[in-house]
Motif scaffolding. Structure first.
Motif, short mmCIF file in Angstrom:
data_model
loop_
_atom_site.label_atom_id
_atom_site.label_comp_id
_atom_site.label_asym_id
_atom_site.label_seq_id
_atom_site.Cartn_x
_atom_site.Cartn_y
_atom_site.Cartn_z
N HIS A 58 5.18 -2.03 1.31
CA HIS A 58 5.97 -3.26 1.21
C HIS A 58 5.85 -3.88 -0.18
CE1 HIS A 58 7.39 -3.98 5.33
NE2 HIS A 58 6.35 -3.25 5.67
N ARG A 59 4.65 -3.87 -0.73
CA ARG A 59 4.43 -4.43 -2.06
C ARG A 59 5.22 -3.66 -3.11
NH1 ARG A 59 -1.04 -3.84 -2.84
NH2 ARG A 59 -0.70 -2.02 -4.13
N LYS A 62 8.94 -4.24 -2.85
CA LYS A 62 9.29 -5.54 -3.42
C LYS A 62 9.47 -5.41 -4.92
CE LYS A 62 6.07 -8.41 -4.18
NZ LYS A 62 5.84 -8.75 -5.55
N ASP A 63 8.56 -4.69 -5.57
CA ASP A 63 8.69 -4.47 -7.01
C ASP A 63 9.97 -3.71 -7.35
OD1 ASP A 63 6.30 -5.75 -7.32
OD2 ASP A 63 5.11 -3.91 -7.59
N LEU A 66 13.00 -6.09 -6.82
CA LEU A 66 13.08 -7.17 -7.81
C LEU A 66 13.23 -6.68 -9.23
CD1 LEU A 66 10.40 -9.64 -6.39
CD2 LEU A 66 12.89 -9.76 -6.18
#
Length: 95
Positions: A58-59, A62-63, A66
């Motif tokens: 998930h992290r 997200k990167d 974005l």
């Protein structure tokens, strides 16, 4: 007298068979109990590893989401693969 000896012999043979069967079944029960005792720890540890990998995924997603340009996207993807291949426990890899 002969019938008594025959009945005693039959009873003894049946008791021996019953005893051997009981010993075999107790050994099977001991093995199953050991597996049952060890199994929850295996499941718990695997669940913890999976949850850790999901949070990591998930992290990194997200990167990726974005990122504003191709360079940031490429850096996010490379960081993800560095993390995967630098780990010692490659049992579960979630991409």
């Amino acid at each position: 007298m002969c019938k008594v000896i025959i009945n005693f012999t039959i009873t003894t043979i049946l008791l021996i068979i019953l005893g051997v069967t009981a010993i075999i079944k107790m050994a099977e029960l001991a093995e199953l109990s050991q597996k049952l005792y060890n199994h929850p720890y295996t499941v718990t540890n695997s669940t913890r590893i999976i949850e850790t990998n999901l949070v990591s995924m998930h992290r990194y997603m997200k990167d990726v989401a974005l990122s504003n340009n191709d360079k940031e996207l490429q850096m996010a993807v490379e960081r993800r693969f560095e993390n995967i291949y630098s780990r010692d426990d490659l049992d579960i890899i979630i991409l």
